[in-house]
Design a protein around this motif. Structure first.
Motif, PDB file in Angstrom:
ATOM      1  N   PRO A 143      21.197   8.364 -27.511  1.00 51.33           N
ATOM      2  CA  PRO A 143      20.388   7.865 -26.383  1.00 51.33           C
ATOM      3  C   PRO A 143      21.234   7.228 -25.275  1.00 51.33           C
ATOM      4  O   PRO A 143      20.901   7.352 -24.094  1.00 51.33           O
ATOM      5  CB  PRO A 143      19.476   6.816 -27.047  1.00 51.33           C
ATOM      6  CG  PRO A 143      19.374   7.255 -28.468  1.00 51.33           C
ATOM      7  CD  PRO A 143      20.728   7.804 -28.796  1.00 51.33           C
ATOM      8  N   VAL A 144      22.303   6.541 -25.646  1.00 51.95           N
ATOM      9  CA  VAL A 144      23.178   5.922 -24.654  1.00 51.95           C
ATOM     10  C   VAL A 144      23.871   6.993 -23.819  1.00 51.95           C
ATOM     11  O   VAL A 144      23.903   6.930 -22.578  1.00 51.95           O
ATOM     12  CB  VAL A 144      24.228   5.019 -25.337  1.00 51.95           C
ATOM     13  CG1 VAL A 144      25.228   4.485 -24.317  1.00 51.95           C
ATOM     14  CG2 VAL A 144      23.555   3.870 -26.059  1.00 51.95           C
ATOM     15  N   VAL A 145      24.416   7.994 -24.492  1.00 49.62           N
ATOM     16  CA  VAL A 145      25.138   9.072 -23.809  1.00 49.62           C
ATOM     17  C   VAL A 145      24.204   9.864 -22.902  1.00 49.62           C
ATOM     18  O   VAL A 145      24.537  10.152 -21.735  1.00 49.62           O
ATOM     19  CB  VAL A 145      25.813  10.001 -24.849  1.00 49.62           C
ATOM     20  CG1 VAL A 145      26.454  11.204 -24.162  1.00 49.62           C
ATOM     21  CG2 VAL A 145      26.851   9.235 -25.654  1.00 49.62           C
ATOM     22  N   VAL A 146      23.031  10.202 -23.417  1.00 50.34           N
ATOM     23  CA  VAL A 146      22.045  10.946 -22.628  1.00 50.34           C
ATOM     24  C   VAL A 146      21.612  10.143 -21.404  1.00 50.34           C
ATOM     25  O   VAL A 146      21.479  10.684 -20.297  1.00 50.34           O
ATOM     26  CB  VAL A 146      20.819  11.301 -23.512  1.00 50.34           C
ATOM     27  CG1 VAL A 146      19.645  11.768 -22.648  1.00 50.34           C
ATOM     28  CG2 VAL A 146      21.185  12.381 -24.522  1.00 50.34           C
ATOM     29  N   ASN A 147      21.390   8.870 -21.604  1.00 47.55           N
ATOM     30  CA  ASN A 147      20.986   7.972 -20.517  1.00 47.55           C
ATOM     31  C   ASN A 147      22.023   7.976 -19.394  1.00 47.55           C
ATOM     32  O   ASN A 147      21.676   8.071 -18.203  1.00 47.55           O
ATOM     33  CB  ASN A 147      20.830   6.562 -21.084  1.00 47.55           C
ATOM     34  CG  ASN A 147      19.973   5.674 -20.196  1.00 47.55           C
ATOM     35  OD1 ASN A 147      19.454   6.095 -19.169  1.00 47.55           O
ATOM     36  ND2 ASN A 147      19.826   4.426 -20.586  1.00 47.55           N
ATOM     37  N   ILE A 148      23.286   7.902 -19.758  1.00 44.25           N
ATOM     38  CA  ILE A 148      24.374   7.891 -18.767  1.00 44.25           C
ATOM     39  C   ILE A 148      24.456   9.231 -18.034  1.00 44.25           C
ATOM     40  O   ILE A 148      24.560   9.280 -16.799  1.00 44.25           O
ATOM     41  CB  ILE A 148      25.713   7.565 -19.442  1.00 44.25           C
ATOM     42  CG1 ILE A 148      25.700   6.136 -19.982  1.00 44.25           C
ATOM     43  CG2 ILE A 148      26.885   7.746 -18.464  1.00 44.25           C
ATOM     44  CD1 ILE A 148      26.866   5.803 -20.887  1.00 44.25           C
ATOM     45  N   PHE A 149      24.407  10.325 -18.792  1.00 41.86           N
ATOM     46  CA  PHE A 149      24.475  11.657 -18.185  1.00 41.86           C
ATOM     47  C   PHE A 149      23.354  11.858 -17.165  1.00 41.86           C
ATOM     48  O   PHE A 149      23.583  12.332 -16.048  1.00 41.86           O
ATOM     49  CB  PHE A 149      24.391  12.739 -19.261  1.00 41.86           C
ATOM     50  CG  PHE A 149      25.691  13.028 -19.957  1.00 41.86           C
ATOM     51  CD1 PHE A 149      26.901  12.930 -19.295  1.00 41.86           C
ATOM     52  CD2 PHE A 149      25.706  13.400 -21.294  1.00 41.86           C
ATOM     53  CE1 PHE A 149      28.102  13.200 -19.933  1.00 41.86           C
ATOM     54  CE2 PHE A 149      26.902  13.675 -21.946  1.00 41.86           C
ATOM     55  CZ  PHE A 149      28.097  13.578 -21.267  1.00 41.86           C
ATOM     56  N   ARG A 150      22.140  11.502 -17.542  1.00 41.31           N
ATOM     57  CA  ARG A 150      20.984  11.725 -16.669  1.00 41.31           C
ATOM     58  C   ARG A 150      21.039  10.834 -15.423  1.00 41.31           C
ATOM     59  O   ARG A 150      20.621  11.245 -14.349  1.00 41.31           O
ATOM     60  CB  ARG A 150      19.686  11.496 -17.450  1.00 41.31           C
ATOM     61  CG  ARG A 150      19.433  12.549 -18.520  1.00 41.31           C
ATOM     62  CD  ARG A 150      18.158  12.287 -19.293  1.00 41.31           C
ATOM     63  NE  ARG A 150      16.975  12.427 -18.476  1.00 41.31           N
ATOM     64  CZ  ARG A 150      16.399  13.577 -18.166  1.00 41.31           C
ATOM     65  NH1 ARG A 150      16.909  14.712 -18.621  1.00 41.31           N
ATOM     66  NH2 ARG A 150      15.304  13.604 -17.425  1.00 41.31           N
ATOM     67  N   ASN A 151      21.568   9.643 -15.585  1.00 42.56           N
ATOM     68  CA  ASN A 151      21.700   8.744 -14.448  1.00 42.56           C
ATOM     69  C   ASN A 151      22.729   9.270 -13.443  1.00 42.56           C
ATOM     70  O   ASN A 151      22.484   9.274 -12.231  1.00 42.56           O
ATOM     71  CB  ASN A 151      22.088   7.355 -14.936  1.00 42.56           C
ATOM     72  CG  ASN A 151      22.348   6.383 -13.795  1.00 42.56           C
ATOM     73  OD1 ASN A 151      23.458   5.878 -13.631  1.00 42.56           O
ATOM     74  ND2 ASN A 151      21.339   6.121 -12.981  1.00 42.56           N
ATOM     75  N   ILE A 152      23.863   9.745 -13.951  1.00 42.99           N
ATOM     76  CA  ILE A 152      24.944  10.219 -13.075  1.00 42.99           C
ATOM     77  C   ILE A 152      24.641  11.590 -12.480  1.00 42.99           C
ATOM     78  O   ILE A 152      24.821  11.808 -11.279  1.00 42.99           O
ATOM     79  CB  ILE A 152      26.277  10.258 -13.856  1.00 42.99           C
ATOM     80  CG1 ILE A 152      26.747   8.829 -14.180  1.00 42.99           C
ATOM     81  CG2 ILE A 152      27.358  11.000 -13.058  1.00 42.99           C
ATOM     82  CD1 ILE A 152      27.978   8.767 -15.056  1.00 42.99           C
ATOM     83  N   ILE A 153      24.149  12.502 -13.306  1.00 42.11           N
ATOM     84  CA  ILE A 153      23.971  13.895 -12.864  1.00 42.11           C
ATOM     85  C   ILE A 153      22.664  14.104 -12.103  1.00 42.11           C
ATOM     86  O   ILE A 153      22.628  14.778 -11.065  1.00 42.11           O
ATOM     87  CB  ILE A 153      24.040  14.853 -14.070  1.00 42.11           C
ATOM     88  CG1 ILE A 153      25.396  14.721 -14.776  1.00 42.11           C
ATOM     89  CG2 ILE A 153      23.808  16.295 -13.633  1.00 42.11           C
ATOM     90  CD1 ILE A 153      25.431  15.340 -16.156  1.00 42.11           C
ATOM     91  N   LEU A 154      21.577  13.518 -12.614  1.00 41.02           N
ATOM     92  CA  LEU A 154      20.248  13.748 -12.033  1.00 41.02           C
ATOM     93  C   LEU A 154      19.757  12.583 -11.180  1.00 41.02           C
ATOM     94  O   LEU A 154      18.645  12.637 -10.649  1.00 41.02           O
ATOM     95  CB  LEU A 154      19.236  14.011 -13.158  1.00 41.02           C
ATOM     96  CG  LEU A 154      19.533  15.194 -14.087  1.00 41.02           C
ATOM     97  CD1 LEU A 154      18.476  15.281 -15.179  1.00 41.02           C
ATOM     98  CD2 LEU A 154      19.597  16.499 -13.305  1.00 41.02           C
ATOM     99  N   ASP A 155      20.566  11.530 -11.082  1.00 44.85           N
ATOM    100  CA  ASP A 155      20.175  10.330 -10.329  1.00 44.85           C
ATOM    101  C   ASP A 155      18.902   9.689 -10.881  1.00 44.85           C
ATOM    102  O   ASP A 155      18.130   9.070 -10.133  1.00 44.85           O
ATOM    103  CB  ASP A 155      19.981  10.646  -8.834  1.00 44.85           C
ATOM    104  CG  ASP A 155      21.308  10.962  -8.151  1.00 44.85           C
ATOM    105  OD1 ASP A 155      22.314  10.322  -8.486  1.00 44.85           O
ATOM    106  OD2 ASP A 155      21.327  11.872  -7.293  1.00 44.85           O
ATOM    107  N   LYS A 156      18.688   9.844 -12.181  1.00 45.06           N
ATOM    108  CA  LYS A 156      17.577   9.176 -12.842  1.00 45.06           C
ATOM    109  C   LYS A 156      17.934   7.702 -13.038  1.00 45.06           C
ATOM    110  O   LYS A 156      19.101   7.349 -13.213  1.00 45.06           O
ATOM    111  CB  LYS A 156      17.288   9.807 -14.210  1.00 45.06           C
ATOM    112  CG  LYS A 156      16.913  11.283 -14.156  1.00 45.06           C
ATOM    113  CD  LYS A 156      15.520  11.469 -13.603  1.00 45.06           C
ATOM    114  CE  LYS A 156      15.099  12.931 -13.655  1.00 45.06           C
ATOM    115  NZ  LYS A 156      13.740  13.134 -13.091  1.00 45.06           N
ATOM    116  N   GLY A 157      16.923   6.844 -13.021  1.00 49.19           N
ATOM    117  CA  GLY A 157      17.171   5.431 -13.257  1.00 49.19           C
ATOM    118  C   GLY A 157      17.673   5.209 -14.674  1.00 49.19           C
ATOM    119  O   GLY A 157      17.345   5.967 -15.588  1.00 49.19           O
ATOM    120  N   ILE A 158      18.478   4.186 -14.861  1.00 45.98           N
ATOM    121  CA  ILE A 158      18.994   3.876 -16.200  1.00 45.98           C
ATOM    122  C   ILE A 158      17.862   3.286 -17.035  1.00 45.98           C
ATOM    123  O   ILE A 158      17.350   2.209 -16.728  1.00 45.98           O
ATOM    124  CB  ILE A 158      20.171   2.879 -16.133  1.00 45.98           C
ATOM    125  CG1 ILE A 158      21.353   3.519 -15.411  1.00 45.98           C
ATOM    126  CG2 ILE A 158      20.590   2.445 -17.523  1.00 45.98           C
ATOM    127  CD1 ILE A 158      22.543   2.594 -15.228  1.00 45.98           C
TER     128      ILE A 158
END
Length: 231
Positions: free
Chosen positions: A58-73
């Protein structure tokens, strides 16, 4: 170098604002490390390593989505864990693990006749082989950020994505991996000379969490750069 610095700054930022995400990692690592110290069983170490891949997802996925998709953390660990993209990520990480092990075994079988028989001479070969395996991993690891974005890719897709950029990726990845390995070796060495080994163990645990976030952010920034129209 700018992308490494950006990843480092992001790591400190993530640690500061997203403590709910990595608290389960901290608890898991403390429990697992103390159990390993008591049992000193290599199979237990392997089991806890596999467990860490799941716990840290979940931590890794959260970081990837925030950086790549500009999703909120997101700051809800279990909500992230239950998402379909996290399940796909777990599928791809074990696929990647199995692939790396298979590649490693295949290379050992092919190269073993060329290894010297003396242990003192084989060490250099093993270090060289480790550096080579890190290069292979740096070419195929981009199936993970893709999976975090709910896109299923295979090793060939990642290999093609990194064509022409492999040395750049390798350099950046080595730039964070080597210091991490050297610090871990130093911690293991100096812990033998002091009575309070638990202190060194806790330092090692915090270092592992820090490296997990740092390496993930670096891969995320590289993947986003590859998807940029300029590339």
């Amino acid at each position: 170098m700018r992308i490494v610095l950006k990843s480092l700054l992001y790591t400190f930022y993530f640690i500061k604002i997203s403590w709910k995400n990595y608290t389960p990692l901290l608890v898991y690592l403390i429990l697992s490390q103390f159990l390993v110290m008591l049992a000193q069983n290599v199979f237990l170490v392997l089991l806890f390593f596999i467990g860490y891949l799941i716990i840290s997802a979940p931590v890794v996925v959260n970081i990837f989505r925030n950086i790549i998709l500009d999703k909120g953390i997101g700051n809800n660990y279990f909500e992230i864990l239950n998402n379909n993209y996290t399940k796909l990520f777990l599928n791809r990480i074990f696929y990647l693990l199995a692939s790396v092990i298979g590649i490693y075994i295949l290379h050992i079988i092919i190269l073993s006749p060329f290894f010297p028989e003396e242990i003192s001479k084989i060490t250099l070969y093993l270090y060289a082989f480790l550096i080579y395996m890190i290069y292979i991993y740096s070419r195929i690891m981009f199936i993970l950020p893709a999976a975090a974005c709910n896109i299923k890719k295979n090793l060939k897709d990642s290999y093609n994505l990194t064509r022409g950029k492999s040395l750049k990726i390798y350099f950046f990845y080595i730039l964070i991996v080597i210091p991490y390995l050297l610090i871990n070796i130093a911690i293991s060495y100096y812990s033998e000379f002091y009575e309070f080994k638990e202190v060194f163990l806790l330092i090692s645990i915090f270092l592992q969490i820090f490296f997990t976030i740092l390496s993930t952010s670096l891969i995320g920034y590289l993947y986003r750069e590859f998807l940029s129209p300029k590339n």
